[in-house]
Design a protein around this motif. Structure first.
Motif, PDB file in Angstrom:
ATOM      1  N   TYR A   5       0.871  -1.167   0.000  1.00 17.70           N
ATOM      2  CA  TYR A   5       0.000   0.000   0.000  1.00 17.70           C
ATOM      3  C   TYR A   5       0.910   1.219   0.000  1.00 17.70           C
ATOM      4  O   TYR A   5       1.617   1.489   0.966  1.00 17.70           O
ATOM      5  CB  TYR A   5      -0.915  -0.068   1.234  1.00 17.70           C
ATOM      6  CG  TYR A   5      -1.729   1.166   1.457  1.00 17.70           C
ATOM      7  CD1 TYR A   5      -2.388   1.797   0.411  1.00 17.70           C
ATOM      8  CD2 TYR A   5      -1.848   1.706   2.724  1.00 17.70           C
ATOM      9  CE1 TYR A   5      -3.136   2.932   0.623  1.00 17.70           C
ATOM     10  CE2 TYR A   5      -2.604   2.832   2.959  1.00 17.70           C
ATOM     11  CZ  TYR A   5      -3.238   3.441   1.900  1.00 17.70           C
ATOM     12  OH  TYR A   5      -3.965   4.563   2.119  1.00 17.70           O
ATOM     13  N   TYR A   9       1.002   3.108   6.509  1.00 17.20           N
ATOM     14  CA  TYR A   9       0.002   3.209   7.593  1.00 17.20           C
ATOM     15  C   TYR A   9       0.523   4.070   8.737  1.00 17.20           C
ATOM     16  O   TYR A   9       0.180   3.863   9.886  1.00 17.20           O
ATOM     17  CB  TYR A   9      -0.354   1.810   8.113  1.00 17.20           C
ATOM     18  CG  TYR A   9      -1.124   0.971   7.099  1.00 17.20           C
ATOM     19  CD1 TYR A   9      -2.486   1.162   6.902  1.00 17.20           C
ATOM     20  CD2 TYR A   9      -0.482   0.001   6.342  1.00 17.20           C
ATOM     21  CE1 TYR A   9      -3.199   0.393   5.982  1.00 17.20           C
ATOM     22  CE2 TYR A   9      -1.186  -0.771   5.414  1.00 17.20           C
ATOM     23  CZ  TYR A   9      -2.544  -0.566   5.247  1.00 17.20           C
ATOM     24  OH  TYR A   9      -3.243  -1.318   4.331  1.00 17.20           O
ATOM     25  N   GLY A  44     -12.886  -0.922   2.472  1.00 13.36           N
ATOM     26  CA  GLY A  44     -11.627  -0.174   2.543  1.00 13.36           C
ATOM     27  C   GLY A  44     -11.820   1.117   3.293  1.00 13.36           C
ATOM     28  O   GLY A  44     -11.457   2.190   2.824  1.00 13.36           O
ATOM     29  N   CYS A  45     -12.371   1.017   4.506  1.00  8.08           N
ATOM     30  CA  CYS A  45     -12.725   2.227   5.280  1.00  8.08           C
ATOM     31  C   CYS A  45     -11.496   2.915   5.852  1.00  8.08           C
ATOM     32  O   CYS A  45     -11.569   4.069   6.286  1.00  8.08           O
ATOM     33  CB  CYS A  45     -13.699   1.879   6.394  1.00  8.08           C
ATOM     34  SG  CYS A  45     -12.988   0.764   7.643  1.00  8.08           S
ATOM     35  N   GLY A  46     -10.349   2.225   5.888  1.00 11.19           N
ATOM     36  CA  GLY A  46      -9.141   2.825   6.458  1.00 11.19           C
ATOM     37  C   GLY A  46      -9.367   3.215   7.903  1.00 11.19           C
ATOM     38  O   GLY A  46      -9.968   2.463   8.688  1.00 11.19           O
ATOM     39  N   ALA A  49     -11.945   7.777   7.841  1.00  9.48           N
ATOM     40  CA  ALA A  49     -11.976   9.202   7.496  1.00  9.48           C
ATOM     41  C   ALA A  49     -13.273   9.596   6.780  1.00  9.48           C
ATOM     42  O   ALA A  49     -13.728  10.732   6.908  1.00  9.48           O
ATOM     43  CB  ALA A  49     -10.758   9.554   6.634  1.00  9.48           C
ATOM     44  N   GLN A  50     -13.867   8.672   6.017  1.00  7.61           N
ATOM     45  CA  GLN A  50     -15.147   8.992   5.342  1.00  7.61           C
ATOM     46  C   GLN A  50     -16.345   8.499   6.154  1.00  7.61           C
ATOM     47  O   GLN A  50     -17.469   8.943   5.924  1.00  7.61           O
ATOM     48  CB  GLN A  50     -15.220   8.314   3.963  1.00  7.61           C
ATOM     49  CG  GLN A  50     -13.991   8.450   3.094  1.00  7.61           C
ATOM     50  CD  GLN A  50     -13.657   9.884   2.723  1.00  7.61           C
ATOM     51  OE1 GLN A  50     -14.529  10.764   2.749  1.00  7.61           O
ATOM     52  NE2 GLN A  50     -12.406  10.131   2.385  1.00  7.61           N
ATOM     53  N   ASP A  67     -11.842  -3.206   6.464  1.00  5.85           N
ATOM     54  CA  ASP A  67     -10.523  -2.857   5.922  1.00  5.85           C
ATOM     55  C   ASP A  67      -9.604  -4.047   6.150  1.00  5.85           C
ATOM     56  O   ASP A  67      -9.771  -4.795   7.125  1.00  5.85           O
ATOM     57  CB  ASP A  67      -9.950  -1.609   6.591  1.00  5.85           C
ATOM     58  CG  ASP A  67      -8.851  -0.972   5.731  1.00  5.85           C
ATOM     59  OD1 ASP A  67      -9.143  -0.006   5.007  1.00  5.85           O
ATOM     60  OD2 ASP A  67      -7.695  -1.462   5.775  1.00  5.85           O
ATOM     61  N   ILE A  68      -8.630  -4.192   5.282  1.00  4.36           N
ATOM     62  CA  ILE A  68      -7.691  -5.294   5.413  1.00  4.36           C
ATOM     63  C   ILE A  68      -6.714  -5.050   6.565  1.00  4.36           C
ATOM     64  O   ILE A  68      -6.148  -5.987   7.114  1.00  4.36           O
ATOM     65  CB  ILE A  68      -6.945  -5.515   4.080  1.00  4.36           C
ATOM     66  CG1 ILE A  68      -6.369  -6.919   4.027  1.00  4.36           C
ATOM     67  CG2 ILE A  68      -5.882  -4.467   3.853  1.00  4.36           C
ATOM     68  CD1 ILE A  68      -6.033  -7.365   2.625  1.00  4.36           C
ATOM     69  N   ASP A  94     -10.633  -8.814   3.740  1.00  2.00           N
ATOM     70  CA  ASP A  94     -10.088  -8.496   2.418  1.00  2.00           C
ATOM     71  C   ASP A  94     -11.261  -8.327   1.464  1.00  2.00           C
ATOM     72  O   ASP A  94     -12.088  -9.245   1.325  1.00  2.00           O
ATOM     73  CB  ASP A  94      -9.185  -9.660   1.972  1.00  2.00           C
ATOM     74  CG  ASP A  94      -8.531  -9.394   0.628  1.00  2.00           C
ATOM     75  OD1 ASP A  94      -8.968  -8.472  -0.095  1.00  2.00           O
ATOM     76  OD2 ASP A  94      -7.584 -10.128   0.306  1.00  2.00           O
ATOM     77  N   LEU A  95     -11.342  -7.186   0.822  1.00  2.00           N
ATOM     78  CA  LEU A  95     -12.525  -6.953  -0.016  1.00  2.00           C
ATOM     79  C   LEU A  95     -12.553  -7.851  -1.244  1.00  2.00           C
ATOM     80  O   LEU A  95     -13.556  -7.909  -1.965  1.00  2.00           O
ATOM     81  CB  LEU A  95     -12.665  -5.474  -0.391  1.00  2.00           C
ATOM     82  CG  LEU A  95     -11.675  -4.785  -1.319  1.00  2.00           C
ATOM     83  CD1 LEU A  95     -11.969  -5.064  -2.764  1.00  2.00           C
ATOM     84  CD2 LEU A  95     -11.738  -3.292  -1.071  1.00  2.00           C
ATOM     85  N   CYS A 111     -14.068   4.374  -1.432  1.00  2.00           N
ATOM     86  CA  CYS A 111     -13.405   5.662  -1.670  1.00  2.00           C
ATOM     87  C   CYS A 111     -11.896   5.508  -1.581  1.00  2.00           C
ATOM     88  O   CYS A 111     -11.380   5.088  -0.530  1.00  2.00           O
ATOM     89  CB  CYS A 111     -13.914   6.662  -0.623  1.00  2.00           C
ATOM     90  SG  CYS A 111     -13.337   8.342  -0.857  1.00  2.00           S
ATOM     91  N   PHE A 112     -11.206   5.870  -2.628  1.00  2.00           N
ATOM     92  CA  PHE A 112      -9.736   5.863  -2.669  1.00  2.00           C
ATOM     93  C   PHE A 112      -9.157   4.475  -2.367  1.00  2.00           C
ATOM     94  O   PHE A 112      -8.147   4.359  -1.674  1.00  2.00           O
ATOM     95  CB  PHE A 112      -9.145   6.890  -1.680  1.00  2.00           C
ATOM     96  CG  PHE A 112      -9.714   8.268  -1.804  1.00  2.00           C
ATOM     97  CD1 PHE A 112     -10.058   8.790  -3.041  1.00  2.00           C
ATOM     98  CD2 PHE A 112      -9.917   9.063  -0.681  1.00  2.00           C
ATOM     99  CE1 PHE A 112     -10.584  10.075  -3.162  1.00  2.00           C
ATOM    100  CE2 PHE A 112     -10.437  10.342  -0.787  1.00  2.00           C
ATOM    101  CZ  PHE A 112     -10.775  10.846  -2.027  1.00  2.00           C
ATOM    102  N   LEU A 117      -5.406  -1.216  -5.798  1.00  2.00           N
ATOM    103  CA  LEU A 117      -5.567  -2.654  -6.016  1.00  2.00           C
ATOM    104  C   LEU A 117      -4.983  -3.104  -7.351  1.00  2.00           C
ATOM    105  O   LEU A 117      -5.135  -2.421  -8.364  1.00  2.00           O
ATOM    106  CB  LEU A 117      -7.054  -3.033  -5.984  1.00  2.00           C
ATOM    107  CG  LEU A 117      -7.795  -2.708  -4.687  1.00  2.00           C
ATOM    108  CD1 LEU A 117      -9.254  -3.134  -4.821  1.00  2.00           C
ATOM    109  CD2 LEU A 117      -7.141  -3.382  -3.496  1.00  2.00           C
TER     110      LEU A 117
END
Ligand SMILES: C[S@@+](CC[C@H](N)C(=O)[O-])C[C@H]1O[C@@H](n2cnc3c(N)ncnc32)[C@H](O)[C@@H]1O
Length: 268
Positions: A5, A9, A44-46, A49-50, A67-68, A94-95, A111-112, A117
């Protein structure tokens, strides 16, 4: 995760994602609201932030955010708890292989994430599987090729190209925004609508100059300085001149523009 990535992180990267989300909330989320009672997957919400913006705008929808990264998911969970949000559940997953039955969700929000990927088409196919018929997928991605600024600078463009190249080497695509329509159409979504959402910054918008140009975009480019130099993509002096030129666009006569792309498609 089966690939690197590119942004990492680190706490500074988490701050950058929060700055990005805070500054751009209206631009990115305008037009997105999910009906009461609907089940929404944020893939993939991380660090979330969204997530809070999504939840605020759809106060009676139920969100499952995956999120992974367990570390990012934990940060997202803490943020939601601190905000007193009860409509959001977080899971590490994992999406590309999600632990949900087909048709489990009314809506999916991404988002983002596709830009990082190796297999964005496979990810869209998996997300489509999880949607009920008639459900929608909303996806927001950037496109670093859609960056322009004044004063213009070859050094700044060269520094930006380093980010694009490193992301490409890591299996991603920093120019994916322009591909959203074909990607969604090829994944079988119908009524696909993709619209550009341009961030325009000049001296009359100091909040955006700080929150977006400096703390989001320039911070992202700064973040790949060492890797770009180590990979032999650029001389350090040229990279630094590029950064200086990007900072110059936040001056009294500077202008900075970046375009995000937001797409919506319906599960056929
Ligand atoms: C740039 S961050 C975006 C986070 C958030 N959506 C936002 O807008 O701030 C990309 C996120 O995608 C996650 N990610 C990457 N590959 C993934 C995968 N295969 N499954 C789930 N999440 C993934 C990363 O861990 C990271 O948190």
């Amino acid at each position: 995760m089966n690939q690197i990535y590119v942004h990492g992180y680190h706490p500074r990267e988490n701050e950058r994602l929060q700055d990005q989300a805070g500054t751009l909330e209206d631009l990115l989320h305008a037009g997105t609201a999910f009906p009461a009672g609907s089940k929404v997957l944020e893939a993939g919400c991380g660090v979330g932030a969204q997530t809070l913006a999504l939840a605020r705008r759809s106060p009676e929808a139920h969100f499952t955010c995956i999120d992974i990264s367990a570390v990012s998911g934990a940060a997202a969970r803490r943020r939601a708890a601190a905000a007193g949000t009860t409509q959001v559940a977080f899971r590490q997953a994992d999406l590309l292989a999600l632990p949900f039955d087909a048709g489990s969700f009314d809506h999916v929000f991404v988002c983002f994430v596709l830009e990082h990927l190796r297999q964005p088409a496979q990810a869209l196919a998996e997300l489509s599987r999880l949607l009920r018929r008639g459900g929608t997928l909303t996806v927001i991605e950037g496109d670093h090729g859609a960056t322009c600024f004044h004063p213009d600078s070859d050094d700044a463009h060269a520094a930006i190209r380093c980010q694009v190249e490193l992301q490409h080497r890591a299996g991603g695509n920093a120019l994916i925004g322009r591909q959203l329509r074909p990607l969604l159409a090829e994944a079988g979504f119908k009524d696909v609508r993709v619209r550009p959402r341009m961030v325009y910054v000049d001296a009359s918008r100091p909040g955006l100059a700080d929150g977006f140009t400096r703390k989001t975009f320039i911070a992202m480019i700064e973040g790949v300085r060492e890797a770009s130099v180590a990979a032999g993509l650029i001389e350090p002096e040229r990279f630094d001149a590029g950064l200086q030129a990007l900072h110059r666009t936040t001056g009294s006569d500077g202008v900075f523009c970046y375009t995000f792309f937001k797409g919506v498609g319906e599960k056929a």
